[in-house]
Design a protein around this motif. Structure first.
Motif, PDB file in Angstrom:
ATOM      1  N   LEU A 126      -1.999 -13.792 -13.650  1.00  0.00           N
ATOM      2  CA  LEU A 126      -1.078 -13.771 -14.775  1.00  0.00           C
ATOM      3  C   LEU A 126      -1.243 -12.511 -15.619  1.00  0.00           C
ATOM      4  O   LEU A 126      -0.263 -11.934 -16.088  1.00  0.00           O
ATOM      5  N   LEU A 127      -2.490 -12.055 -15.791  1.00  0.00           N
ATOM      6  CA  LEU A 127      -2.712 -10.857 -16.600  1.00  0.00           C
ATOM      7  C   LEU A 127      -2.117  -9.620 -15.931  1.00  0.00           C
ATOM      8  O   LEU A 127      -1.512  -8.768 -16.593  1.00  0.00           O
ATOM      9  N   ALA A 128      -2.290  -9.537 -14.610  1.00  0.00           N
ATOM     10  CA  ALA A 128      -1.732  -8.401 -13.871  1.00  0.00           C
ATOM     11  C   ALA A 128      -0.208  -8.407 -13.934  1.00  0.00           C
ATOM     12  O   ALA A 128       0.430  -7.352 -14.108  1.00  0.00           O
ATOM     13  N   GLU A 129       0.383  -9.586 -13.800  1.00  0.00           N
ATOM     14  CA  GLU A 129       1.842  -9.679 -13.863  1.00  0.00           C
ATOM     15  C   GLU A 129       2.350  -9.349 -15.261  1.00  0.00           C
ATOM     16  O   GLU A 129       3.377  -8.672 -15.423  1.00  0.00           O
ATOM     17  N   ALA A 130       1.639  -9.820 -16.278  1.00  0.00           N
ATOM     18  CA  ALA A 130       2.052  -9.526 -17.649  1.00  0.00           C
ATOM     19  C   ALA A 130       2.005  -8.023 -17.912  1.00  0.00           C
ATOM     20  O   ALA A 130       2.898  -7.459 -18.560  1.00  0.00           O
ATOM     21  N   LYS A 131       0.969  -7.364 -17.407  1.00  0.00           N
ATOM     22  CA  LYS A 131       0.847  -5.918 -17.567  1.00  0.00           C
ATOM     23  C   LYS A 131       1.973  -5.203 -16.837  1.00  0.00           C
ATOM     24  O   LYS A 131       2.551  -4.243 -17.366  1.00  0.00           O
ATOM     25  N   TYR A 132       2.326  -5.675 -15.638  1.00  0.00           N
ATOM     26  CA  TYR A 132       3.411  -5.062 -14.871  1.00  0.00           C
ATOM     27  C   TYR A 132       4.728  -5.156 -15.636  1.00  0.00           C
ATOM     28  O   TYR A 132       5.463  -4.172 -15.760  1.00  0.00           O
ATOM     29  N   TYR A 133       5.036  -6.330 -16.148  1.00  0.00           N
ATOM     30  CA  TYR A 133       6.291  -6.502 -16.885  1.00  0.00           C
ATOM     31  C   TYR A 133       6.301  -5.655 -18.154  1.00  0.00           C
ATOM     32  O   TYR A 133       7.332  -5.072 -18.514  1.00  0.00           O
ATOM     33  N   ARG A 134       5.168  -5.559 -18.830  1.00  0.00           N
ATOM     34  CA  ARG A 134       5.093  -4.795 -20.071  1.00  0.00           C
ATOM     35  C   ARG A 134       5.251  -3.295 -19.819  1.00  0.00           C
ATOM     36  O   ARG A 134       5.947  -2.600 -20.564  1.00  0.00           O
ATOM     37  N   GLU A 135       4.612  -2.796 -18.754  1.00  0.00           N
ATOM     38  CA  GLU A 135       4.588  -1.354 -18.522  1.00  0.00           C
ATOM     39  C   GLU A 135       5.786  -0.841 -17.726  1.00  0.00           C
ATOM     40  O   GLU A 135       6.132   0.346 -17.840  1.00  0.00           O
ATOM     41  N   HIS A 136       6.414  -1.714 -16.937  1.00  0.00           N
ATOM     42  CA  HIS A 136       7.464  -1.218 -16.045  1.00  0.00           C
ATOM     43  C   HIS A 136       8.812  -1.919 -16.209  1.00  0.00           C
ATOM     44  O   HIS A 136       9.846  -1.255 -16.286  1.00  0.00           O
ATOM     45  N   GLN A 164       0.805  -1.219   0.000  1.00  0.00           N
ATOM     46  CA  GLN A 164       0.000   0.000   0.000  1.00  0.00           C
ATOM     47  C   GLN A 164       0.842   1.275   0.000  1.00  0.00           C
ATOM     48  O   GLN A 164       0.313   2.365  -0.207  1.00  0.00           O
ATOM     49  N   TYR A 165       2.144   1.149   0.248  1.00  0.00           N
ATOM     50  CA  TYR A 165       3.015   2.328   0.264  1.00  0.00           C
ATOM     51  C   TYR A 165       3.762   2.510  -1.064  1.00  0.00           C
ATOM     52  O   TYR A 165       4.565   3.436  -1.183  1.00  0.00           O
ATOM     53  N   TRP A 166       3.489   1.662  -2.051  1.00  0.00           N
ATOM     54  CA  TRP A 166       4.292   1.653  -3.263  1.00  0.00           C
ATOM     55  C   TRP A 166       3.473   1.992  -4.501  1.00  0.00           C
ATOM     56  O   TRP A 166       2.283   1.698  -4.577  1.00  0.00           O
ATOM     57  N   SER A 167       4.158   2.581  -5.485  1.00  0.00           N
ATOM     58  CA  SER A 167       3.526   2.902  -6.763  1.00  0.00           C
ATOM     59  C   SER A 167       3.355   1.642  -7.601  1.00  0.00           C
ATOM     60  O   SER A 167       3.849   0.568  -7.249  1.00  0.00           O
ATOM     61  N   GLY A 168       2.701   1.804  -8.742  1.00  0.00           N
ATOM     62  CA  GLY A 168       2.441   0.672  -9.607  1.00  0.00           C
ATOM     63  C   GLY A 168       3.689   0.003 -10.150  1.00  0.00           C
ATOM     64  O   GLY A 168       3.647  -1.185 -10.513  1.00  0.00           O
ATOM     65  N   ASP A 169       4.823   0.737 -10.188  1.00  0.00           N
ATOM     66  CA  ASP A 169       6.047   0.119 -10.697  1.00  0.00           C
ATOM     67  C   ASP A 169       6.741  -0.734  -9.640  1.00  0.00           C
ATOM     68  O   ASP A 169       7.748  -1.385  -9.925  1.00  0.00           O
ATOM     69  N   ARG A 170       6.224  -0.710  -8.400  1.00  0.00           N
ATOM     70  CA  ARG A 170       6.726  -1.521  -7.284  1.00  0.00           C
ATOM     71  C   ARG A 170       8.139  -1.130  -6.854  1.00  0.00           C
ATOM     72  O   ARG A 170       8.731  -1.781  -6.008  1.00  0.00           O
ATOM     73  N   LEU A 171       8.667  -0.070  -7.432  1.00  0.00           N
ATOM     74  CA  LEU A 171      10.025   0.354  -7.140  1.00  0.00           C
ATOM     75  C   LEU A 171      10.078   1.706  -6.443  1.00  0.00           C
ATOM     76  O   LEU A 171      11.016   1.988  -5.691  1.00  0.00           O
TER      77      LEU A 171
END
Length: 255
Positions: A209-219, A165-172
């Motif tokens: 899997l869809l959420a993870e695929a989107k994360y890898y694609r966008e970030h 909850q403290y992190w942005s969508g890029d998880r970084l």
């Protein structure tokens, strides 16, 4: 107080963007918090640029910070996070650079505030490596700060801020809640007791899997592409506050 912050995206405030798109972040909140606690205007500068390794942070920002007129009374430094994301990180070199910055700053009569970045390792595909490196560096900087009588705020060791909850969508990068928590920890360490921001974790978000695929694609993919091309997210960017900017107590009201 005349406070100048140097560093990378963590100090620039990435992830805590205002309505106009300019990053705010913990350092801005600390300047406003000190102004509110003391009832005095704080002169504030922020030279941090996202994507910078520790060496370039010191090469490009430290001299500029120490040459501000009038001279700063406090300088904060965080760096090394981008170094730790690369293979073959020279941990001894990072510590050597940190000590050099500490010596130069204190010899200039400026108070040094050292920070470690928050620990993103629970949410990253290469998290275990980052956690190991960050733990080693934070422990070494703790000893270094004690030897030189400097103030060190170990954000990396804060377990609360590791929650998603403290992190942005890029998880970084931290989001607004994360930067608010860092600011509270720093203000308390500076002698202005502040309750560190805490969010209700709520139910754990599902990760399919869809959420993870989107994360890898966008970030992840854009980051890898920049690395392969020898580019940085900070290329062409200028510091957001390169000169002294007055911050009054009223600024804390919007925190």
């Amino acid at each position: 107080m005349r406070y100048v912050a140097i560093g990378d995206s963590f100090t620039e405030g990435m992830g805590d963007e205002r309505a106009d798109g300019v990053p705010r972040g913990w350092a801005d909140l600390v300047a406003a918090g000190v102004a509110e606690a003391t009832g005095e205007t704080v002169q504030y500068a922020n030279l941090a640029i996202r994507g910078r390794l520790l060496g370039p942070i010191l090469d490009e920002q430290l001299d500029v910070a120490l040459s501000l007129d009038p001279t700063p009374t406090m300088l904060s430094l965080n760096g090394g996070g981008n170094d730790m994301m690369r293979r073959g990180t020279d941990m001894d070199r990072l510590l050597e650079l940190t000590e050099m910055a500490l010596r130069r700053t204190t010899e200039a009569g400026v108070r040094m505030l050292l920070l470690s970045g928050a620990d993103p390792s629970e949410h990253l595909p290469f998290g275990k490596v980052i956690h190991r490196k960050g733990t080693i560096l934070s422990a070494a900087v703790t000893e270094l700060a004690q030897q030189h009588g400097a103030l060190f705020v170990n954000i990396f060791g804060d377990e609360e801020i590791r929650h998603a909850q403290y992190w942005s969508g890029d998880r970084l990068h931290l989001n607004g809640a994360g930067h608010r928590r860092v600011a509270g920890l720093v203000l308390t360490a500076l002698g202005h007791p502040t309750t560190a921001h805490r969010v209700d974790p709520g139910p754990k978000a599902s990760s399919g899997l869809l959420a993870e695929a989107k994360y890898y694609r966008e970030h992840v993919l854009p980051w890898v592409t920049r690395r392969l091309r020898g580019r940085s997210s900070g290329d062409g960017r200028a510091p957001k506050y390169p000169a002294w900017t007055p911050v009054g107590a009223s600024a804390a009201a919007g925190a």
